[in-house]
Design a protein around this motif. Structure first.
Motif: not given
Length: 336
Positions: A152-172
């Motif tokens: 569950m912790k790994a799944s939540r961390r992956r979901s959080k990673f995916v949700s942060q990707l758009p803002d991360t790419l925008q920053l890059m």
């Protein structure tokens, strides 16, 4: 009477041992939350080479374990490490711990899991008046509980990673429009210190500074996080490196696409929340009800596991529970 006095003489020590092992398991889970990858891991020792790195640690910190620095803790970890390697279980477990963001060795996790299982089993054994069936069920739950927690912790961390990707790419993309290179843009994300994106990008940055191409280092992040979205990002970067063009514009386009996918994913998750709750209730409620009856009203449930017909009913019930959970999970699973 002599027998009862003999039993009473070792009930208290057994209860103390059970409580001690249970506390050991609870402390172990607490370690998972407060320990960070700065106590001798590869990332911690190599982070000095990044712009967001830290100073190197002393040798005694490198050899310490998450369970303590005592000789007993180190010996227990070494013993568990040998067992894990003999079972060929180390790589798979290390990958799960890595995906969950837990800075623990496989042997340390096995010790924590064993402490929780044994402690819970002994504790239920004492509480239930030495009911072996209840102790066995508690032991199984103690083994499966940490495993479920890790997934569950790994799944939540992956979901959080995916949700942060758009803002991360925008920053890059903004960093590259300002004249930064791709490694410098990655380091900008690391400096933001938003977990898990920052920690995963930090590992990729460390690998790139050690000679690994940036694309390969980022592809490793996608494999570790099992993110198809990030695989598309790496693919877009590789294509841009081959055909040319503005990488910032490419990242902006991918960021907009991923943002729309994330909004759709959240909508589906909200609509399927009742189905997920139903799956948890169908799968876990019978076991907790059985545990409650075994501990507090054993005479009521004894015929179920003392009569051959009861064992047949238990088998049929387990099969029906498995089928029900499978059908519910298939219904609520929507590919996006």
């Amino acid at each position: 009477s002599i027998l009862s006095e003999g039993v009473a003489s070792w009930v208290l020590p057994l209860a103390i041992v059970a409580i001690g092992l249970g506390v050991f398991g609870v402390v172990g889970l607490a370690v998972l939350r407060v320990t960070r990858d700065k106590t001798g891991g590869v990332t911690g020792r190599l982070s000095i080479y990044t712009l967001a790195g830290s100073r190197p640690k002393r040798q005694q910190e490198v050899t310490s374990t998450a369970l303590g620095e005592s000789a007993v803790a180190r010996s227990a970890v070494e013993l568990a490490d040998r067992v894990v390697k003999q079972r060929n279980y180390e790589d798979d477990l290390a990958q799960r711990l890595d995906a969950a963001g837990l800075p623990l060795r496989s042997a340390e996790w096995v010790l924590i899991q064993a402490g929780i299982a044994i402690g819970l089993g002994l504790l239920v054994l004492v509480i239930s008046g030495f009911n072996v069936i209840a102790a066995v069920i508690a032991l199984v739950l103690g083994v499966l509980g940490p495993y479920v927690y890790l997934n569950m912790k790994a799944s939540r961390r992956r979901s959080k990673f995916v949700s942060q990707l758009p803002d991360t790419l925008q920053l890059m993309a903004g960093s590259m429009e300002a004249g930064y290179s791709l490694p410098q843009a990655v380091d900008t994300v690391v400096r933001e210190d938003i977990d898990p994106v920052s920690s995963e990008f930090n590992r990729a940055l460390i690998e790139s500074r050690l000679g690994v191409p940036v694309e390969d280092a980022l592809e490793t992040v996608g494999e570790r996080m099992q993110s198809q979205d990030f695989d598309w990002v790496v693919m877009a970067i590789r294509i841009q490196r081959q055909v040319g063009g503005s990488l910032a514009d490419v990242l902006k386009t991918v960021a907009n696409t991923l943002r729309e996918r994330e909004q759709l994913r959240r909508t589906v998750r909200a609509l399927s929340a009742d189905g997920r709750l139903s799956a948890w209730i169908v799968g876990l409620a019978p076991f907790f009800v059985a545990m409650f009856l075994i501990i507090f009203n054993p005479a009521y449930i004894q015929p179920l596991y003392q009569d051959p017909l009861g064992w047949i009913m238990i088998g049929v019930a387990l099969v029906l529970i498995a089928i029900g959970v499978f059908i519910i999970t298939r219904i609520i699973k929507v590919e996006i």
